[in-house]
Design an enzyme around this catalytic site. Structure first.
Site, short mmCIF file in Angstrom:
data_model
loop_
_atom_site.label_atom_id
_atom_site.label_comp_id
_atom_site.label_asym_id
_atom_site.label_seq_id
_atom_site.Cartn_x
_atom_site.Cartn_y
_atom_site.Cartn_z
N CYS A 105 0.83 -1.21 0.00
CA CYS A 105 0.00 0.00 0.00
C CYS A 105 0.86 1.26 0.00
CB CYS A 105 -0.95 0.00 1.19
SG CYS A 105 -0.14 -0.09 2.78
N HIS A 262 -5.75 8.41 5.16
CA HIS A 262 -5.66 8.86 3.77
C HIS A 262 -4.52 9.87 3.63
CE1 HIS A 262 -9.78 7.84 1.79
NE2 HIS A 262 -9.09 6.79 2.14
N ASN A 286 -7.77 16.53 -0.85
CA ASN A 286 -7.99 15.11 -0.63
C ASN A 286 -8.20 14.43 -1.99
OD1 ASN A 286 -8.73 12.56 0.08
ND2 ASN A 286 -10.67 13.11 1.04
#
Length: 703
Positions: A105, A262, A286
């Site tokens: 990830c 995030h 974002n």
């Protein structure tokens, strides 16, 4: 020998521009255009022999051959998975990045950030490839690796299970750029499994060539706002996130609409006049969704009613869709960490951007010569590679509250190829560095390492916060103008490893490796220097071969070993025949392959000098000197050698326990004398360069 020659060849190619983004190194010698052309001409789709579609490409342990996790895997090309495969659909975006069954990830987050900067993205993802025009089952990508750009070629066979991609994939079922990028990165690192576990910073750097900084926002430096401001001005990539303590917290939303776990992008900072006082604001984006901050200074917050309307309109224009403002104080409260990837000068094209200046060094820690460990090991610490930085231009805009002019420097120490070596059990080393101010009286000292005495009792001006087993340790330091010594090291001594040291400076800094000089001025004895013991040796020579005869290598071995075996002040197992041949090679002026009486006298006096040095360095009287002490011993013998030569000597003459016995010591000294003598004879112009034909070269190295 082959590795050394390859290294020299590589250095010369780099000096001519190899390794830039426009002239990338061909990984494993594979050239994309050549291979694609061959496939198109033959009508056969490319199959990569260097990274075949087989179990070894998947991994070595959890994904190794025979692992239950690899059962049922079938390698398929995109043309076998869907009727109309595309490389990119509608531009590369964050929705193209969906994690599969691989714990990478960290890499996916870096790829997602890369999609926000098209210029940087297409340095990694060349546009000249598709599944339509000139399709041949071959694709290529470019990655930054330790100071150079590398082009990696792959075939498009991807691991699948039940007709679905096993690892990274796009939300669009027919888009494959992200899956192919992951495969190329896996090839570069040895396997897919090698990508498990890492830091987003690592991906940032391999996609941009930049240098990263990390800040814990619970303990921020006082000047963090200023650091962010300058980083944005230099075109850096900035990301921040909120830590999660449990898996259940991932994707959770805070009360004020921030998503935990995030990666947010930092896109701007501004200061406004609010209620008669300055208020620092920060702009975030974002890239993962539509959820936006709902606290103070959010889009419709009341705070905007209390600033100049023209200023409000100006800031509204600067914020794009998906971006929002918040106060800097709230930013520090809400977020956990900030990562800054400072881009190298070649990544930035705008003349308006204040670019960093970059100096890069490649080096190696080698057991027995340059692997000295940290300051806890004063006996060997000084043998680590040493680099000098000369800072003489201060920053243009000094920070508020600072009285002394300073120079801002980013230092990054990166260990090489450790991810690729995971399959053979070699993990990350614990690495760090220290920076020392060089006193005025030593500022001109560049030809040899600063010795043990320099470091005894001397405190570094700054150092990496701690030794860490990360690929890179880096920090931002502010130093007064002057000259500084940077010493990179592993925590423990005698750990082999390659490294890359980067120095990013606001103003151009001069930098060089200490001890890069190579020179040799060995002591030249005269036969009249002989004493009583020497006369005994001469009489032994005459006893063996006669007064006017010449001595062969075998006879020389018998004479020298008989003399030295009688000494009670040293442990010595005798010279071997190869060392004796080296001795004859050095002093055989008439090419007979033997030594006459005068040549023998000169040799004996040389051996006597070497014996004095050896005994001085053999501190424990065990018959060997430690390999890392060879630097000092060589200097006493008249040789100043750079790290590369020192490392070669350690590999050639030290035993497995990193000791050098008297036979190896003399063989080394004699060999060096021979090589320096040969070079001086051939360097007619005295310009440090010798040109030889192949036959001449062979004769010289076979001497």
């Amino acid at each position: 020998m082959a590795a050394l020659a390859a290294g020299v060849s590589k250095q010369r190619a780099v000096a001519e521009g190899l390794g830039s983004n426009q002239n990338a190194v061909k990984y494993l010698g594979q050239d994309f255009e050549t291979l694609r052309k061959q496939c198109l001409n033959s009508g056969v789709l490319f199959k990569d022999p260097e990274f075949p579609a087989c179990p070894s490409a998947l991994g070595y342990k959890d994904l190794g051959p025979g692992s239950p996790d690899t059962q049922g895997i079938v390698w398929k090309r995109p043309t076998e998975l869907c009727p109309n495969p595309q490389f990119i659909v509608g531009g590369a975006t964050r929705t193209d990045i969906r994690q599969g069954g691989l714990g990478d990830c960290w890499l996916l987050a870096a790829i997602a950030s890369l999609t926000l900067n098209e210029k940087l993205l297409y340095r990694v993802l060349p546009r000249d490839q598709s599944f339509q025009k000139d399709y041949a089952g071959i694709f290529h990508f470019q990655f930054w690796q330790y100071g150079e750009w590398v082009e990696v070629v792959i075939d498009d066979r991807l691991p699948t299970k039940n007709g679905q991609l096993l690892f990274l994939h796009s939300e669009e079922g027919n888009e494959f750029w992200s899956a192919l990028l992951e495969k190329a990165y896996a090839k570069l690192n040895g396997s897919y499994e090698a990508l498990v576990g890492g830091s987003t910073i690592e991906g940032f750097e391999d996609f941009t060539g930049g240098i990263s900084e990390f800040y814990d926002l619970k303990k921020p430096p006082e000047n963090l706002y200023y650091i962010i401001q300058k980083a944005l001005r230099k075109g850096s990539l900035l990301g921040c996130s909120i830590d999660v303590s449990t898996a259940a917290e991932a994707e959770a939303t805070t009360r004020q609409k921030l998503v935990k776990g995030h990666a947010y992008s930092v896109t701007g900072v501004e200061e406004v006049n609010f209620h008669g006082r300055p208020e620092k604001l920060i702009r975030l984006r974002n890239p993962w969704g539509e959820v936006e901050w709902s606290g103070a200074w959010s889009d419709n917050a009341p705070e905007w009613n209390y600033i100049d309307p023209r200023r409000k309109e100006e800031l509204d224009k600067k914020a794009e869709d998906g971006e929002f403002w918040m106060s800097f104080s709230d930013f520090l409260k809400q977020y956990s960490r900030l990562e800054i990837c400072n881009l190298s000068p070649d990544s930035l094209s705008s003349e308006e951007i204040h670019k960093w200046n970059l100096v890069l060094f490649n080096g190696r820690w080698t057991r027995g010569s340059t692997a000295g460990g940290c300051l806890n090991y004063p006996g060997t610490y000084w043998t680590n590679p040493q680099f000098k930085i000369h800072l003489d231009e201060v920053d243009e805009d000094q920070e508020e509250g600072t009285s002394e002019p300073c120079c801002t420097v980013l230092l990054g120490l990166m260990q090489k190829n450790r991810r690729r070596q995971k399959r053979i059990g070699q993990g990350m080393l614990s690495i760090g560095y220290a920076v020392y101010q060089i006193p005025k009286e030593l500022e001109s000292h560049t030809d040899a390492h600063l010795g043990r005495d320099f470091f005894l009792g001397r405190q570094p001006s700054t150092c990496s916060s701690t030794y860490m087993n990360l690929r890179e340790v880096s920090s931002r330091v502010r130093l007064p103008p002057g000259q500084y010594l940077v010493v990179p090291s592993t925590f423990e001594p005698f750990k082999d490893g390659d490294f890359c040291l980067r120095v990013f400076s606001e103003k151009k800094a001069k930098a060089l490796e200490i001890g890069d000089t190579v020179s040799g001025h060995p002591h030249e004895p005269h036969p009249r220097d002989m004493d009583e013991e020497d006369e005994h040796v001469r009489s032994l020579f005459e006893e063996f071969v006669g007064k006017d005869s010449e001595i062969s290598a075998n006879q020389l071995k018998r004479v020298l070993n008989e003399v030295l075996s009688k000494r009670t002040d040293m442990k010595f197992d005798g010279f071997n025949i190869n060392t004796c041949r080296e001795m004859i090679s050095l002093l055989d002026s008439d090419g007979t392959g033997s030594l006459g009486p005068m040549e023998f006298k000169t040799l004996w006096l040389k051996i006597r000098t070497y014996l004095e040095i050896f005994q001085e360095m053999d501190h424990n009287h065990v018959g060997t000197i430690e390999a890392h002490e060879m630097r000092t011993a060589l200097k006493k013998a008249g040789f100043t050698l750079n790290n590369q030569v020192q490392q070669t000597i350690a590999m050639r003459y030290a035993c497995s326990k990193l000791g050098v016995d008297f036979n190896g010591f003399v063989a080394c000294m004699i060999r060096l004398e021979t090589l320096f003598k040969l070079f001086r004879l051939l360097d007619k112009d005295q310009n440090g360069i010798v040109q030889l034909s192949l036959a001449e070269w062979l004769c010289c190295v076979l001497v």
